[in-house]
Design an enzyme around this catalytic site. Sequence first.
Site, PDB file in Angstrom:
ATOM      1  N   LYS A 125       0.866  -1.188   0.000  1.00  0.00           N
ATOM      2  CA  LYS A 125       0.000   0.000   0.000  1.00  0.00           C
ATOM      3  C   LYS A 125       0.899   1.233   0.000  1.00  0.00           C
ATOM      4  CE  LYS A 125      -4.354   1.256   0.139  1.00  0.00           C
ATOM      5  NZ  LYS A 125      -5.553   0.615  -0.432  1.00  0.00           N
ATOM      6  N   ASP A 165      -6.879   4.620  -4.696  1.00  0.00           N
ATOM      7  CA  ASP A 165      -7.547   4.504  -3.395  1.00  0.00           C
ATOM      8  C   ASP A 165      -8.137   5.891  -3.151  1.00  0.00           C
ATOM      9  OD1 ASP A 165      -7.722   2.572  -0.866  1.00  0.00           O
ATOM     10  OD2 ASP A 165      -7.307   4.538  -0.056  1.00  0.00           O
TER      11      ASP A 165
HETATM   12  P1  NDP Z   1     -12.728   8.179  -3.048  1.00  0.00           P
HETATM   13  O1  NDP Z   1     -11.665   9.166  -2.830  1.00  0.00           O
HETATM   14  O2  NDP Z   1     -13.252   7.967  -4.432  1.00  0.00           O
HETATM   15  O3  NDP Z   1     -13.982   8.499  -2.116  1.00  0.00           O
HETATM   16  C1  NDP Z   1     -13.858   8.593  -0.734  1.00  0.00           C
HETATM   17  C2  NDP Z   1     -15.183   9.054  -0.163  1.00  0.00           C
HETATM   18  O4  NDP Z   1     -15.136   8.977   1.244  1.00  0.00           O
HETATM   19  C3  NDP Z   1     -15.516  10.496  -0.509  1.00  0.00           C
HETATM   20  O5  NDP Z   1     -16.905  10.653  -0.574  1.00  0.00           O
HETATM   21  C4  NDP Z   1     -14.927  11.242   0.689  1.00  0.00           C
HETATM   22  O6  NDP Z   1     -15.534  12.495   0.939  1.00  0.00           O
HETATM   23  C5  NDP Z   1     -15.258  10.279   1.811  1.00  0.00           C
HETATM   24  N1  NDP Z   1     -14.322  10.425   2.913  1.00  0.00           N
HETATM   25  C6  NDP Z   1     -12.974  10.312   2.875  1.00  0.00           C
HETATM   26  N2  NDP Z   1     -12.448  10.526   4.085  1.00  0.00           N
HETATM   27  C7  NDP Z   1     -13.491  10.784   4.905  1.00  0.00           C
HETATM   28  C8  NDP Z   1     -13.608  11.088   6.270  1.00  0.00           C
HETATM   29  N3  NDP Z   1     -12.525  11.162   7.059  1.00  0.00           N
HETATM   30  N4  NDP Z   1     -14.844  11.285   6.783  1.00  0.00           N
HETATM   31  C9  NDP Z   1     -15.935  11.212   6.004  1.00  0.00           C
HETATM   32  N5  NDP Z   1     -15.879  10.927   4.683  1.00  0.00           N
HETATM   33  C10 NDP Z   1     -14.692  10.714   4.158  1.00  0.00           C
HETATM   34  O7  NDP Z   1     -12.178   6.801  -2.441  1.00  0.00           O
HETATM   35  P2  NDP Z   1     -12.652   5.314  -2.737  1.00  0.00           P
HETATM   36  O8  NDP Z   1     -14.115   5.281  -2.968  1.00  0.00           O
HETATM   37  O9  NDP Z   1     -11.744   4.739  -3.755  1.00  0.00           O
HETATM   38  O10 NDP Z   1     -12.291   4.595  -1.367  1.00  0.00           O
HETATM   39  C11 NDP Z   1     -13.202   4.554  -0.266  1.00  0.00           C
HETATM   40  C12 NDP Z   1     -12.805   3.447   0.696  1.00  0.00           C
HETATM   41  O11 NDP Z   1     -12.791   2.194   0.007  1.00  0.00           O
HETATM   42  C13 NDP Z   1     -11.403   3.583   1.302  1.00  0.00           C
HETATM   43  O12 NDP Z   1     -11.418   3.039   2.603  1.00  0.00           O
HETATM   44  C14 NDP Z   1     -10.559   2.688   0.400  1.00  0.00           C
HETATM   45  O13 NDP Z   1      -9.395   2.226   1.044  1.00  0.00           O
HETATM   46  C15 NDP Z   1     -11.538   1.553   0.149  1.00  0.00           C
HETATM   47  N6  NDP Z   1     -11.255   0.747  -1.029  1.00  0.00           N
HETATM   48  C16 NDP Z   1     -11.209   1.302  -2.276  1.00  0.00           C
HETATM   49  C17 NDP Z   1     -10.989   0.505  -3.377  1.00  0.00           C
HETATM   50  C18 NDP Z   1     -11.044   1.034  -4.763  1.00  0.00           C
HETATM   51  O14 NDP Z   1     -11.020   0.230  -5.707  1.00  0.00           O
HETATM   52  N7  NDP Z   1     -11.133   2.341  -4.974  1.00  0.00           N
HETATM   53  C19 NDP Z   1     -10.718  -0.937  -3.234  1.00  0.00           C
HETATM   54  C20 NDP Z   1     -10.883  -1.435  -1.889  1.00  0.00           C
HETATM   55  C21 NDP Z   1     -11.112  -0.600  -0.841  1.00  0.00           C
HETATM   56  P3  NDP Z   1     -14.872  13.847   0.330  1.00  0.00           P
HETATM   57  O15 NDP Z   1     -15.214  13.821  -1.130  1.00  0.00           O
HETATM   58  O16 NDP Z   1     -15.516  14.924   1.097  1.00  0.00           O
HETATM   59  O17 NDP Z   1     -13.396  13.729   0.597  1.00  0.00           O
END
Ligand code: NDP
Length: 444
Positions: A125, A165
């Site tokens: 990671k 991510d």
């Molecule tokens: P994105 O950046 O596309 O989206 C993240 C989302 O979560 C946004 O809506 C963001 O809001 C919100 N967010 C981030 N931090 C916080 C916080 N501290 N409090 C509240 N909301 C928060 O990321 P992903 O969708 O790719 O990833 C989301 C999760 O899924 C992570 O945990 C990641 O590790 C996991 N994941 C992702 C994979 C992938 O293929 N993308 C694969 C496996 C797991 P804002 O826009 O306001 O920042």
Amino acid sequence: MDYIERVLEEVKRKNPNEAEFQQAATEILNGLRPVVERHPEYESAALLERFVEPERAIMFRVPWVDDNGKVHVNRGFRVQFNSAIGPYKGGLRFHPSVNLSIIKFLGLEQILKNSLTGLPIGGGKGGSDFDPKNKSEGEIMRFCQSFMTELYRHIGQDTDVPAGDIGVGGREIGYLFGQYKRIVDEHTGVLTGRGLSYGGSLARKEATGYGLVYMVEEALRCRGESLQGKTVVVSGSGNVAIYAVEKAQSLGAKVVAMYDSNGYIYDKKGIDLAVIKQIKEVERGRIKEYVSRVKGTEYHEGCNGIWNIPCDVALPCATQNEIDGESANALIKNGVKIVGEGANMPTTLEGIAAFQKAGVVFLPAKAANAGGVATSALEMAQSSARLFWTFEEVDRKLKSIMVNIYHAMDAAAEEYGVKGNYVSGANIAGFLKVADAMMAHGIV
Ligand code: NDP
């Protein structure tokens, strides 16, 4: 003190400032107790001590210049945790909260998740404490180029294959790939989540969210139910959340709430995903804009309140520790039946304990969100073969992988005497293959 308690003590002693890493190690190792009891040879080989120590952790300076000529310095990370069963594989996160503890917790989880997919990928990671919010296109590009100017020497299609991510989507992968290709002069599958015009796989963008919902649907099917007519709450509104909502809606569920890091929206008629995609994917705006575009909906500042909304299915898809004990108890009180973790470690240890005690079906992240990395591995296979599969072909493989993971963790839980405990089941099913490979490789 048993072997696991001793290893956990050592983890705490050696990594005193790494709360998230300690949390992940505690969850994983405690889940492995039945395996360690059956395999005393692991202790003689110090297998767990080696398992919790990254093979390599790289930390580097990322200098860049903003549009006003001001120089900034961020910190870059790549933790190459375990390559026993394949090249390191795992995403890059760009978020101001990123530090070594967060990258190590994600890397440790990733080892078992990647193993669960059944595909030959090790765990890693990386990321940076860079905040992509409110940056211009030029600033994002220059940051990505500077980040890759160091990272390139540590990665490669057979060594370490990063992906996206939080904060790293198609745009960032494009800039990172462009700089890698320019420096190394090779067009290889060194990153996944690439655009379709330069080696990406169909269905990769959708994979994590779709995969999560495929697993939820399978868990429901095994209990004589389905998503049809169920009320669902999804946290986040990024890549994982959006495609989880898309698939859940297509299977007949009603998704009533989502959030971003400022607050949540509630739409009792069911969320209009086209509006969310326009705000989040096209305009890169804030979710509160939804209420001015869709009548009869609500916006609330702050995130936690979302878990007070009654639902059958909760899908936390934003970030770590979104559901604590209190939020878990609110969900339980309102009758939640199943929780599927789309994000990594979105539920605290107290939250997990509460769900398990209440008999809620709890699908842990390393199994439930493995569809993203599984499809990344399918992207690697297509890159190596220099050919592409159709959307339907990739989606079919994804679905079958998710169904297989569900049954693998279900069977492992039963075999090791913790039936229905999918936290243990996923840890055990993922760990056995890695442990076997590590034992075969000798003390390395
Ligand atoms: P994105 O950046 O596309 O989206 C993240 C989302 O979560 C946004 O809506 C963001 O809001 C919100 N967010 C981030 N931090 C916080 C916080 N501290 N409090 C509240 N909301 C928060 O990321 P992903 O969708 O790719 O990833 C989301 C999760 O899924 C992570 O945990 C990641 O590790 C996991 N994941 C992702 C994979 C992938 O293929 N993308 C694969 C496996 C797991 P804002 O826009 O306001 O920042």
